[in-house]
Scaffold this active site. Structure first.
Site, PDB file in Angstrom:
ATOM      1  N   CYS A  82       0.834  -1.371   0.117  1.00 24.28           N
ATOM      2  CA  CYS A  82      -0.135  -0.044   0.383  1.00 24.28           C
ATOM      3  C   CYS A  82       0.993   1.217   0.057  1.00 24.28           C
ATOM      4  CB  CYS A  82      -0.950  -0.271   1.176  1.00 24.28           C
ATOM      5  SG  CYS A  82      -1.742  -1.449   1.384  1.00 24.28           S
ATOM      6  N   GLN A 290     -13.737 -10.579  -7.651  1.00 23.73           N
ATOM      7  CA  GLN A 290     -13.125  -9.177  -7.402  1.00 23.73           C
ATOM      8  C   GLN A 290     -12.817  -9.392  -5.909  1.00 23.73           C
ATOM      9  OE1 GLN A 290     -12.311  -6.814  -9.209  1.00 23.73           O
ATOM     10  NE2 GLN A 290     -13.361  -7.172 -11.105  1.00 23.73           N
ATOM     11  N   CYS A 412      -8.111  -3.844 -15.701  1.00 25.55           N
ATOM     12  CA  CYS A 412      -7.504  -3.605 -14.388  1.00 25.55           C
ATOM     13  C   CYS A 412      -6.192  -2.928 -14.687  1.00 25.55           C
ATOM     14  CB  CYS A 412      -7.323  -4.860 -13.566  1.00 25.55           C
ATOM     15  SG  CYS A 412      -6.615  -6.281 -14.585  1.00 25.55           S
TER      16      CYS A 412
END
Length: 457
Positions: A82, A290, A412
């Protein structure tokens, strides 16, 4: 610029997903991965080809103006996941929206309607699936179970306090690594191809909190692993949700990936259930779904709006996964045909269609490139949701040759989408509208939906 030499400069712009163009004044410009617009950075030139320099980031000297919050995760900077945590969610969305629009503007001919970006309803604890790896944090260190260190193929960050998963997953990770340490079990060394422990894969239903736990090992010295004791310990954990199933997958593949040579059910069920836009989906251990359920609802709702009126239409859903899109469209279509290369996902799609009472869905297992030659029906509308690298050029030619008036393309990876858009536009299609969707807060990833129409339609 010279290879091996250290330079300092300011990041002027970003190329998707996270390569910054660093201006070093008279010294020139370099591409440096892992940077943000406006940062002042120090880097070392690692490659130089055709006059273009690539650098390895050493230090962020000054933050970007977009970096307006402190990261939540204690592993930020070590974990390779992240990397957007230093930005408020508002700034994350702005950066992703600007990147997607910039890519599309360069690829699309003519005017189109850009509808901005749809944010995720949840910023933390959103992932419904995680693959954790066994290894060590440093050479010959204690056993670790977590995610790969930033820019490392081997080192693992011990991760039992990840912020993008529900805390039940963290508790399972902590228990598993402690169990394996106590038993003295070795992790699988992928270069030497020796050892036992490979991965821990956990799925969690965002609908009801049910959990599916899959321990992945080699078969080397498998007798040392007491699976019964492992299961008993898991079932004793104080969890918010409940464990629906526990599995053990044997994987002796050379590849560093979760591959099943054999999967054994140790407890409960092989499936969990998820609800999306009123439809129920049975999720198997290896089928694609997903990973952010709540944001996926926004993605699919937007895609459904792009498809529009499909009464009496035959729709092809190519690269259909577990058939989510196909089943959302089935109630307003004559027939939907899904094509997916992963056989288990196709089986799940068939089960899900029956579960939802849909009798006008057909799902075919195989490569899109080959399968569409064998389908007798001709489509009135095509939905494309390919893997990250986009569509095989030969398959794209066959798709174009159907001559349908309208297409919807879900991607994506916007750079792969841009490449395919060039081919689609060269063959008679134009883009009508586009929207970005954030499925992965805190990370560089972003989804894009495109509506296309044939010029002569």
């Amino acid at each position: 610029m010279k290879k091996g030499v250290e330079y300092t400069g300011v990041v002027t712009k970003i190329a998707f997903p996270n390569k910054g163009e660093v201006d070093c004044g008279e010294d020139g410009i370099a591409s440096v991965k892992g940077t943000l617009p406006g940062q002042k950075v120090k880097f070392v030139v690692s490659k130089k080809r055709s006059g273009k320099a690539q650098g390895r980031l050493k230090e962020i000297i000054e933050k970007s103006p977009m970096e307006d919050v402190e990261p939540n995760c204690p592993h930020f900077g070590d974990c390779g996941g992240c990397s957007y945590q230093t930005m408020s969610y508002e700034n994350q969305l702005k950066l992703k929206e600007d990147m997607v629009k910039g890519i599309l503007d360069n690829a699309i001919k003519g005017d189109y309607q850009f509808e901005g970006i749809l944010g995720s309803p949840v910023q933390w604890g959103y992932r419904n699936k995680m693959e954790f790896s066994f290894g060590d944090e440093y050479k010959d260190g204690p056993l670790a179970l977590g995610l790969h260190k930033k820019n490392s193929t081997y080192d693992i960050v011990q991760m039992d306090d990840c912020y993008i998963v529900n805390d039940d997953l963290n508790k399972i990770v902590k228990y598993t690594v402690e169990f394996c340490r106590a038993a003295g079990l070795p992790y699988y060394k992928k270069m030497q191809h020796t050892g036992l422990l490979r991965h821990l894969v956990i799925r969690r239903s965002a609908t009801n909190g049910d959990l599916l736990v899959n321990l992945v090992t080699s078969t080397q010295n498998l007798d040392a692993l007491d699976l019964d004791a492992f299961v008993r310990g898991l079932l004793d954990l104080p969890l918010e949700g409940k464990i629906a199933g526990i599995l053990h997958t044997e994987n002796d593949s050379m590849a560093d990936a979760v591959i099943s040579d054999r999967t054994n059910l140790l407890y409960g069920s092989e499936y969990i259930y998820e609800t999306v836009l009123g439809l129920q989906f049975k999720i198997s251990p290896f089928s694609f779904f997903q990973t952010n359920t709540k944001s996926a609802e926004r993605l699919y709702d937007k895609a459904r709006s792009y498809v529009g009126d499909t009464k009496d239409a035959v729709i092809f859903d190519l690269y259909s996964g577990t058939g989510t899109i196909a089943q959302l469209l089935a109630p307003v279509a004559k027939k939907v045909i899904g094509v997916e290369i992963v056989e288990e996902a196709v089986e799940a799609a068939r089960v899900n269609a029956e579960l939802n009472g849909l009798d006008n869905c057909e799902f075919i297992a195989g490569d899109v490139l080959k399968v569409i030659d064998e389908i007798e029906e001709k489509p009135d509308f095509i939905v494309l949701d390919p893997p990250r690298d986009g569509i095989n050029p030969k398959a794209l030619t066959k798709i174009i040759n159907y001559g349908v008036n309208e297409l919807v393309y879900i991607s994506c990876k916007p750079t792969s989408l841009a490449r395919d858009l060039v081919t689609l536009q060269e063959n008679g299609y134009y883009v009508t509208k586009a929207c970005a969707v954030d499925q992965f807060p805190g990370t560089v990833h972003v989804e894009t939906i495109i509506g296309l129409r044939r010029i002569d339609s």
